[in-house]
Design a protein around this motif. Structure first.
Motif, PDB file in Angstrom:
ATOM      1  N   MET A 247       0.838  -1.194   0.000  1.00  0.00           N
ATOM      2  CA  MET A 247       0.000   0.000   0.000  1.00  0.00           C
ATOM      3  C   MET A 247       0.876   1.247   0.000  1.00  0.00           C
ATOM      4  N   VAL A 248       0.498   2.204  -0.838  1.00  0.00           N
ATOM      5  CA  VAL A 248       1.195   3.485  -0.860  1.00  0.00           C
ATOM      6  C   VAL A 248       0.230   4.541  -0.333  1.00  0.00           C
ATOM      7  N   HIS A 249       0.666   5.269   0.672  1.00  0.00           N
ATOM      8  CA  HIS A 249      -0.143   6.350   1.230  1.00  0.00           C
ATOM      9  C   HIS A 249       0.309   7.685   0.644  1.00  0.00           C
ATOM     10  N   LEU A 250      -0.648   8.453   0.145  1.00  0.00           N
ATOM     11  CA  LEU A 250      -0.318   9.827  -0.221  1.00  0.00           C
ATOM     12  C   LEU A 250      -1.370  10.732   0.394  1.00  0.00           C
ATOM     13  N   ASP A 251      -0.939  11.879   0.874  1.00  0.00           N
ATOM     14  CA  ASP A 251      -1.854  12.756   1.605  1.00  0.00           C
ATOM     15  C   ASP A 251      -2.944  13.289   0.681  1.00  0.00           C
TER      16      ASP A 251
END
Lengths: 96, 395
Positions: free
Chosen positions: B166-170
């Motif tokens: 999973m990649v989190h981006l704001d």
């Protein structure tokens, strides 16, 4: 191989099971606290117990009577409840 | 050395480009602000024939992740994305690909959780899913959102990994902001992602059962196997980032450091606020404070060794949490404290909660945290107990 003997390193990735149909080895009869006991002289061979059994563990014998496979029977009592002739009694399992 | 051309692109479109370039086979997602542009752009790409993928429209995020699990089990390269409440609706299913070892890739445009209803950014959604057993990375800008999404596929699908990533981006700060970034050629990215082959796929010629019932006699063994394999993914993640750096010229580490060589005071952030914190570090340096910045790039598996190395000479660690673990303080602060508990020499750690539900933290906010933390250290030295402080709150 019986699952009880497997160590964590023996498992396939994602705990995948590679032997088809291996769930049939699982003894659901262990769950039972009461077992069905039949009085076949009252049985009319209607097969309602066979139809209702949720475990599909009731089989017809050569004479047309029905019997529960206690390896799988969980003792739910549905067969006894549905029998129109009161052939089946649920009897408590006791340690022998 | 960076290959590609400079483009201006919002974070959502950058992610969609990455998914197109890796040639995802199946996409299933439900639109939710602020993730919507990612899924809309991908739907457009599929409709226009730019991406040869199956786009499965679903009625909920729970179904989106379920569709991804099924498609991944069938051997497809899959993608989904969500945010906030949508990620929470997906929650139950998130544990499935990690325990079944299916390399689903997901992007989350981080969003606050209701109530009150907020579509704006914080990390409440990410913190609610810390324990799902996925590899989790945080992007600081749109370039990283693109790069980490590409890397997520290579890591997740590696035969020695096979875990979802999973990649989190704001949300909004990155998902809706147009930044310049280097966009590599399709071929470079496609060449970086090998053919995907899972050792067990749903195939009538070679039947297997997945996600079976695990009675008490075997459940613990499956969890032990999963956990050992998960902890082993870290070296592969680092190896992949190294290889990515060799090809594309941009280098990533589990714990990113900024001006930490001689730092005695360190700020710790995750996500886009790191770039603001860098400016604060510069100003603090001008004021004579030996400050630096640590950004956690890799959140799961937690990079214990790299984190401990990064703070080994630090005397004060100031942690920003963009989420609350109600009744416990900040979740990131709790975790870094626990990561250092066994160390004989460790910094004072002062945690702050801020940036909730889209509240901006300007440069002066980070400087406030550092100065306030220095006061709190004096209180600690006087034997007083300190509490997690929420910053920027009107009385």
């Amino acid at each position: 191989m019986s699952g009880e003997k497997l160590g964590w390193k023996d498992l396939e990735i994602g705990a995948v099971v590679t032997e088809p149909g291996s769930a049939s080895a699982y003894k659901t009869g262990d769950w039972r606290s009461e077992r069905p006991v039949r009085e076949n002289e009252k049985c009319i061979k209607c097969g309602i117990c066979y139809i209702y059994c949720p475990e599909a563990c009731i089989h017809e014998d050569e004479e047309g009577y029905f019997e529960s496979d206690l390896y799988y029977c969980k003792g739910c009592g549905i067969c006894a409840h549905e029998c129109p002739r009161d052939v089946i009694k649920m009897v408590e399992e006791v340690e022998e | 050395m960076t290959k590609g051309k400079i483009v201006g692109l919002e974070g959502s479109f950058a992610v969609a480009e990455a998914v197109r370039m890796v040639n995802a086979d199946v996409i299933s997602a439900y639109p939710i602000t602020p993730q919507t542009h990612i899924v809309e752009r991908l739907a457009e790409m599929v409709a226009d024939g730019e991406l040869d993928a199956e786009f499965i429209c679903v009625e909920s995020e729970h179904s989106a992740m379920s569709a991804c699990v099924g498609a991944s089990a069938a051997g497809a390269r899959v993608f989904t994305c969500s945010a906030g409440q949508g990620l929470e609706l997906m929650h139950e299913v998130l544990y499935i690909p990690s325990s079944m070892r299916l390399p689903v890739v997901a992007v989350v445009a981080n969003r606050a959780l209701s109530a009150p209803l907020s579509v704006w950014c914080d990390h409440s959604d990410a913190m609610a899913i810390r324990d799902i057993g996925w590899i989790q990375m945080f992007a600081e800008n749109n370039q990283q959102a693109f790069d980490l999404t590409v890397c997520a596929y290579r890591v997740a699908e590696d035969k020695e990994v096979l875990f979802p990533a999973m990649v989190h981006l704001d949300g909004f700060y990155l998902s809706h902001v147009i930044e310049d970034m280097v966009m590599p050629d399709d071929k470079e990215v496609t060449g970086f992602i090998p053919e995907y082959e899972h050792p067990f796929v749903l195939d009538p010629e070679r039947p297997v059962s997945m996600g079976c019932y695990g009675p008490p006699f075997i459940y613990s063994e499956t969890k032990k196997a999963q956990e050992v394999a998960f902890e082993n993914t870290k070296s592969k993640i680092q190896e992949t980032w190294k290889e990515f750096g060799d090809v594309f010229g941009r280098h990533y580490s589990p714990v990113e450091k900024y001006r930490m060589e001689d730092a005695r005071i360190a700020l710790l952030t995750m996500g886009s606020s790191g770039e603001t914190a860098m400016l604060a570090v510069e100003e603090l340096r001008e004021e004579g404070k030996d400050a630096g910045l640590i950004s956690l790039r890799l959140w799961r598996p937690f990079p214990f060794k790299e984190f401990r190395d990064a703070v080994k000479d630090v005397e004060l660690l100031v942690v920003l949490d963009r989420a609350i673990s109600s009744g416990m303080g900040g979740p990131v602060c709790s975790e870094v404290k626990s990561a250092l508990y066994d160390k004989r020499k460790k910094p004072n750690i002062v945690g702050f909660i801020g940036g909730l539900g889209g509240r901006d933290i300007p440069v002066k906010g980070f400087k406030y945290m550092v100065n306030r933390a220095l006061e709190k250290v004096k209180a600690i030295e006087r034997g007083e107990e300190i509490e997690t402080e929420m910053i920027g709150i009107r009385e």
